[in-house]
Motif scaffolding. Structure first.
Motif, mmCIF file in Angstrom:
data_model
loop_
_atom_site.group_PDB
_atom_site.id
_atom_site.type_symbol
_atom_site.label_atom_id
_atom_site.label_comp_id
_atom_site.label_asym_id
_atom_site.label_seq_id
_atom_site.Cartn_x
_atom_site.Cartn_y
_atom_site.Cartn_z
ATOM 1 N N MET A 167 0.826 -1.189 0.000
ATOM 2 C CA MET A 167 0.000 0.000 0.000
ATOM 3 C C MET A 167 0.872 1.254 0.000
ATOM 4 O O MET A 167 0.547 2.220 -0.676
ATOM 5 N N GLN A 168 1.962 1.220 0.745
ATOM 6 C CA GLN A 168 2.862 2.374 0.812
ATOM 7 C C GLN A 168 3.377 2.742 -0.581
ATOM 8 O O GLN A 168 3.427 3.907 -0.944
ATOM 9 N N ARG A 169 3.714 1.739 -1.353
ATOM 10 C CA ARG A 169 4.216 1.967 -2.709
ATOM 11 C C ARG A 169 3.130 2.615 -3.578
ATOM 12 O O ARG A 169 3.410 3.513 -4.362
ATOM 13 N N GLN A 170 1.888 2.148 -3.417
ATOM 14 C CA GLN A 170 0.777 2.720 -4.180
ATOM 15 C C GLN A 170 0.551 4.181 -3.805
ATOM 16 O O GLN A 170 0.294 5.015 -4.674
ATOM 17 N N GLN B 230 1.039 9.909 -5.066
ATOM 18 C CA GLN B 230 1.538 11.241 -4.725
ATOM 19 C C GLN B 230 2.378 11.818 -5.868
ATOM 20 O O GLN B 230 2.248 12.997 -6.203
ATOM 21 N N THR B 231 3.189 10.996 -6.485
ATOM 22 C CA THR B 231 3.989 11.435 -7.626
ATOM 23 C C THR B 231 3.092 11.835 -8.790
ATOM 24 O O THR B 231 3.317 12.862 -9.442
ATOM 25 N N GLU B 232 2.054 11.036 -9.030
ATOM 26 C CA GLU B 232 1.107 11.344 -10.110
ATOM 27 C C GLU B 232 0.362 12.640 -9.837
ATOM 28 O O GLU B 232 0.173 13.455 -10.742
ATOM 29 N N LEU B 233 -0.048 12.848 -8.580
ATOM 30 C CA LEU B 233 -0.782 14.063 -8.228
ATOM 31 C C LEU B 233 0.107 15.303 -8.360
ATOM 32 O O LEU B 233 -0.362 16.365 -8.750
ATOM 33 N N ILE C 246 -3.111 24.595 -10.937
ATOM 34 C CA ILE C 246 -2.630 24.029 -9.686
ATOM 35 C C ILE C 246 -2.384 22.539 -9.904
ATOM 36 O O ILE C 246 -3.041 21.924 -10.733
ATOM 37 N N THR C 247 -1.425 21.977 -9.178
ATOM 38 C CA THR C 247 -1.196 20.541 -9.288
ATOM 39 C C THR C 247 -2.207 19.800 -8.427
ATOM 40 O O THR C 247 -2.826 20.384 -7.537
ATOM 41 N N GLY C 248 -2.340 18.521 -8.667
ATOM 42 C CA GLY C 248 -3.210 17.695 -7.858
ATOM 43 C C GLY C 248 -2.741 17.615 -6.411
ATOM 44 O O GLY C 248 -3.504 17.278 -5.524
ATOM 45 N N ALA C 249 -1.481 17.966 -6.178
ATOM 46 C CA ALA C 249 -0.934 17.978 -4.822
ATOM 47 C C ALA C 249 -1.136 19.326 -4.135
ATOM 48 O O ALA C 249 -0.763 19.498 -2.982
ATOM 49 N N GLY C 250 -1.698 20.309 -4.867
ATOM 50 C CA GLY C 250 -2.010 21.604 -4.266
ATOM 51 C C GLY C 250 -0.990 22.701 -4.480
ATOM 52 O O GLY C 250 -1.089 23.765 -3.877
#
Length: 89
Positions: A1-4, A9-12, A30-34
């Motif tokens: 799950m951590q890897r997912q 997070q990288t994709e966002l 804005i990025t998906g990460a804000g």
């Protein structure tokens, strides 16, 4: 799950979202990460009353941030919901 989660997070961080407000007078990227990337303002919009411009701009920024956060949380929930144990949440 951590890897997912790390992959998501990288994709966002790479995903760019664009929001418009004020009938298209304000464009926010804005990025998906804000992370805010760009702000575009229609020159005609800037001719309006300064308080109106400031209030509208602040609202647009808050809305974009909220929407990006909601999308981020929805994507995270897809991953984490598969790992929740019944009765714990």
């Amino acid at each position: 799950m951590q890897r997912q989660i790390e992959t998501l997070q990288t994709e966002l961080e790479a995903k760019e979202l664009e929001f418009t407000s004020g009938g298209g007078a304000i464009k926010i990227k804005i990025t998906g990460a804000g992370k805010f990337l760009a702000l575009g303002l229609d020159p005609e919009f800037l001719k309006e009353d300064a308080k109106f411009v400031a209030d509208t701009l602040l609202t647009a920024i808050q809305d974009a941030s909220t929407q990006a956060k909601e999308q981020n949380e929805a994507e995270m929930k897809k991953i984490t919901s598969a790992f929740q144990m019944p009765g714990l949440m």
